[in-house]
Enzyme design. Structure first.
Site, PDB file in Angstrom:
ATOM      1  N   ASP A 205      -9.255   9.937   6.107  1.00 12.09           N
ATOM      2  CA  ASP A 205     -10.000   8.440   6.149  1.00 12.09           C
ATOM      3  C   ASP A 205     -11.186   8.731   7.348  1.00 12.09           C
ATOM      4  O   ASP A 205     -11.877   8.359   8.438  1.00 12.09           O
ATOM      5  CB  ASP A 205      -9.138   7.674   7.131  1.00 12.09           C
ATOM      6  CG  ASP A 205      -8.284   6.887   6.560  1.00 12.09           C
ATOM      7  OD1 ASP A 205      -8.038   6.318   5.843  1.00 12.09           O
ATOM      8  OD2 ASP A 205      -6.904   7.558   6.633  1.00 12.09           O
TER       9      ASP A 205
ATOM     10  N   GLU B  14       0.944  -1.354  -0.491  1.00  7.37           N
ATOM     11  CA  GLU B  14      -0.007   0.044  -0.306  1.00  7.37           C
ATOM     12  C   GLU B  14       0.853   1.444  -0.575  1.00  7.37           C
ATOM     13  O   GLU B  14       1.359   1.351   1.267  1.00  7.37           O
ATOM     14  CB  GLU B  14      -0.869   0.154   1.257  1.00  7.37           C
ATOM     15  CG  GLU B  14      -1.627   1.416   1.595  1.00  7.37           C
ATOM     16  CD  GLU B  14      -3.160   1.082   2.349  1.00  7.37           C
ATOM     17  OE1 GLU B  14      -3.537   1.860   2.831  1.00  7.37           O
ATOM     18  OE2 GLU B  14      -2.614  -0.178   3.617  1.00  7.37           O
TER      19      GLU B  14
ATOM     20  N   LYS C 171       1.219   5.617  -0.506  1.00 12.13           N
ATOM     21  CA  LYS C 171       0.721   6.514  -0.151  1.00 12.13           C
ATOM     22  C   LYS C 171       1.144   8.312  -0.402  1.00 12.13           C
ATOM     23  O   LYS C 171       3.240   7.857  -0.780  1.00 12.13           O
ATOM     24  CB  LYS C 171       0.767   6.702   1.608  1.00 12.13           C
ATOM     25  CG  LYS C 171       0.508   8.061   2.593  1.00 12.13           C
ATOM     26  CD  LYS C 171       0.018   7.692   3.785  1.00 12.13           C
ATOM     27  CE  LYS C 171      -0.607   8.165   4.738  1.00 12.13           C
ATOM     28  NZ  LYS C 171      -1.587   7.863   6.288  1.00 12.13           N
TER      29      LYS C 171
ATOM     30  N   ASP D 295      -5.309   3.001  -2.109  1.00 15.28           N
ATOM     31  CA  ASP D 295      -6.350   3.942  -1.478  1.00 15.28           C
ATOM     32  C   ASP D 295      -6.743   4.704  -1.594  1.00 15.28           C
ATOM     33  O   ASP D 295      -5.660   5.624  -2.023  1.00 15.28           O
ATOM     34  CB  ASP D 295      -5.726   3.417   0.467  1.00 15.28           C
ATOM     35  CG  ASP D 295      -6.280   4.350   1.345  1.00 15.28           C
ATOM     36  OD1 ASP D 295      -6.393   4.940   0.859  1.00 15.28           O
ATOM     37  OD2 ASP D 295      -6.265   3.047   2.603  1.00 15.28           O
TER      38      ASP D 295
ATOM     39  N   ASP E 201      -5.563  12.432   2.854  1.00 16.56           N
ATOM     40  CA  ASP E 201      -5.774  11.159   3.362  1.00 16.56           C
ATOM     41  C   ASP E 201      -6.344  11.245   5.194  1.00 16.56           C
ATOM     42  O   ASP E 201      -5.704  11.049   6.165  1.00 16.56           O
ATOM     43  CB  ASP E 201      -4.816  10.590   3.679  1.00 16.56           C
ATOM     44  CG  ASP E 201      -4.663   9.126   4.416  1.00 16.56           C
ATOM     45  OD1 ASP E 201      -5.528   8.627   3.726  1.00 16.56           O
ATOM     46  OD2 ASP E 201      -3.949   8.451   4.159  1.00 16.56           O
TER      47      ASP E 201
ATOM     48  N   HIS F  13      -5.152   7.756  -0.325  1.00 13.54           N
ATOM     49  CA  HIS F  13      -2.914   8.213  -0.086  1.00 13.54           C
ATOM     50  C   HIS F  13      -2.873   8.809  -2.187  1.00 13.54           C
ATOM     51  O   HIS F  13      -1.454   8.023  -2.030  1.00 13.54           O
ATOM     52  CB  HIS F  13      -3.052   6.827   0.402  1.00 13.54           C
ATOM     53  CG  HIS F  13      -2.899   5.993   0.946  1.00 13.54           C
ATOM     54  ND1 HIS F  13      -2.128   4.888   1.136  1.00 13.54           N
ATOM     55  CD2 HIS F  13      -3.606   6.099   2.094  1.00 13.54           C
ATOM     56  CE1 HIS F  13      -2.647   4.689   2.693  1.00 13.54           C
ATOM     57  NE2 HIS F  13      -3.582   5.867   3.117  1.00 13.54           N
TER      58      HIS F  13
ATOM     59  N   HIS G 155      -8.694  -0.108  -0.952  1.00 12.53           N
ATOM     60  CA  HIS G 155      -9.114   0.362   1.025  1.00 12.53           C
ATOM     61  C   HIS G 155      -9.801   1.626   0.330  1.00 12.53           C
ATOM     62  O   HIS G 155      -9.131   2.558  -0.068  1.00 12.53           O
ATOM     63  CB  HIS G 155      -8.016   1.313   1.875  1.00 12.53           C
ATOM     64  CG  HIS G 155      -7.099  -0.098   2.187  1.00 12.53           C
ATOM     65  ND1 HIS G 155      -6.151   0.233   2.799  1.00 12.53           N
ATOM     66  CD2 HIS G 155      -7.874  -1.784   2.129  1.00 12.53           C
ATOM     67  CE1 HIS G 155      -6.306  -1.268   3.935  1.00 12.53           C
ATOM     68  NE2 HIS G 155      -7.074  -2.232   3.409  1.00 12.53           N
TER      69      HIS G 155
ATOM     70  N   ASP H  17     -11.483   1.890   4.838  1.00 10.37           N
ATOM     71  CA  ASP H  17     -10.413   1.864   5.534  1.00 10.37           C
ATOM     72  C   ASP H  17     -10.729   3.445   5.951  1.00 10.37           C
ATOM     73  O   ASP H  17     -10.394   4.302   5.290  1.00 10.37           O
ATOM     74  CB  ASP H  17      -9.094   1.788   4.846  1.00 10.37           C
ATOM     75  CG  ASP H  17      -7.850   2.304   5.439  1.00 10.37           C
ATOM     76  OD1 ASP H  17      -8.144   2.606   6.617  1.00 10.37           O
ATOM     77  OD2 ASP H  17      -6.821   2.395   5.016  1.00 10.37           O
TER      78      ASP H  17
END
Length: 412
Positions: free
Chosen positions: A289, A218, A220, A252, A287, A255, A279, A319
């Site tokens: 979330d 993953e 970022k 993600d 980011d 990200h 995600h 996520d």
């Protein structure tokens, strides 16, 4: 509008709502455990999130023990239709023995396997590279300190073995996703050396295929404390995964640069990879979330999956972690929104739209794309809930508030 009227309206566009409902009901969503306790885990009573990760808010009722988290998640999935999976971090081990992350074993997660069997869940897994004393100067697998690297390599290898244990015991795949918080707050003098060290660490971690494990990396763009440079960037992991058999790049939604969307990346990766772990989250400016909403990007992600006949290739996980609201409601709202997005995509006349594009009839494509936005997908959703034994409308929220009153409020 009732379901039969909606079904007839969709038939005029060549869409079979029955097939859409059937496909949605068989598509699993991997739901993250860490929404329930603000990413603290159960090591030594839990650790406050640190190392490129942070939960904000202080709503009542955070899970403090494995049993509380299991109870809360059971409550959440009772209000979520369809197939579900549970995504665990390594810091959520349930054990009485003393062990650090480099020596976790299958026995430390037996309780989760039993829980998964009882509740009809598959399990996914993540090594936990944050909130630990061995995260030194925001570095783990790319650290210049060999002791630090060796510790985290051992942790990652142990996590892969636990993922294989989950797959073996439950008879379904287990994604094992690696994310590290490695990077620098200010501009570094040397970007290459940390990446070469990370590459060497990954070579030692992924030294063989494990049955049932979907290994993924993953990336970022930046994180807290690593605003200027991230070792595990998208370009680094994409190149590494593409050059290693049975290793995948996880996308993600938070990200990447704010002008990038992972919906655009799905078809690009399908040209190279036979699986794409996701995600799905909601970044607000960065980011952050936030809980997944039924917004344009979530719908576009779902459409890219469905249009490319990739429901069996794209492994959809969530996520996010919001501690400012009821955590069970956060699970229900976010997961249902992802399912709604998939249903909207499944109800799209994708074949007809693709044909118009191939014929260069872009006027017809635009007209059809806009007309389908008026179709009554909500009636199909309500029918889907009915068949799943769930009420439509606001009744689910009342059940959550009753659980908060009777259970969560007593946690202090």
């Amino acid at each position: 509008m009732n379901y039969q009227d909606a079904r007839m309206e969709y038939e005029a566009y060549g869409v079979d709502t029955e097939k859409a409902i059937e496909r949605l009901s068989s598509t699993p969503i991997s739901i993250h455990c860490w929404q329930g306790d603000d990413v603290e885990g159960f090591e030594n009573g839990g650790r406050k999130p640190s190392g490129g990760i942070q939960a904000t808010g202080n709503h009542i009722g955070k899970a403090r023990t494995p049993q509380e988290l299991m109870d809360d998640f059971r409550m959440a999935i009772s209000l979520i239709p369809g197939k579900k999976r549970l995504n665990l971090h390594a810091s959520y081990l349930v054990t009485d023995r003393s062990c650090d992350r480099d020596c976790i074993e299958e026995e430390d997660f037996e309780a989760w396997v039993e829980y998964a069997v009882e509740n009809g869940l598959g399990l996914d897994f993540n090594p936990t590279f944050f909130s630990h004393p061995m995260v030194r100067d925001n570095l783990t697998l790319s650290s210049p300190d060999r002791e630090v690297r060796d510790f985290w390599i051992s942790h990652a290898r142990a996590s892969r073995r636990i993922a294989a244990y989950f797959a073996r015991e439950l008879g379904t795949y287990c994604t094992c996703n690696l994310w590290i918080p490695d990077g620098f707050k200010d501009a570094p003098a040397d970007r290459l050396s940390p990446r070469l060290r990370l590459k060497d660490s990954l070579d030692r971690i992924y030294d063989g295929k494990l049955d049932g494990v979907v290994d993924c990396l993953e990336s970022k763009v930046f994180g807290i404390g690593l605003e200027s440079f991230t070792v595990g960037s998208s370009e680094f992991y994409m190149g590494y995964a593409a050059s290693h058999k049975d290793l995948y790049l996880l996308l993600d939604a938070g990200h990447y640069h704010p002008t990038e969307h992972i919906s655009d990346k799905i078809s690009a990766l399908l040209c190279t990879f036979d699986k794409i772990p996701l995600h799905v989250t909601r970044p607000v400016r960065w980011d952050s979330d936030h809980v997944v909403r039924l917004d344009d990007e979530t719908i576009e992600i779902a459409k890219e999956i469905v249009r490319n006949d990739a429901l069996d290739k794209v492994l959809v996980g969530l996520d996010y972690f919001d501690a400012s609201i009821n955590r069970i409601a956060a699970w229900v709202v976010g997961t249902r929104n992802m399912q709604k997005a998939l249903l909207i995509a499944l109800l799209e006349p994708a074949g007809k739209m693709r044909s118009l594009q191939e014929q260069s009839d872009f006027t017809g494509l635009l007209a059809l794309s806009e007309d389908t936005k008026e179709l009554p997908w909500q009636a199909v959703w309500k029918e889907y809930l009915r068949r799943q034994g769930l009420d439509d409308g606001p009744s689910w929220y009342g059940k959550v508030m009753e659980y908060e009153k009777k259970t969560l409020s007593k946690r202090g």
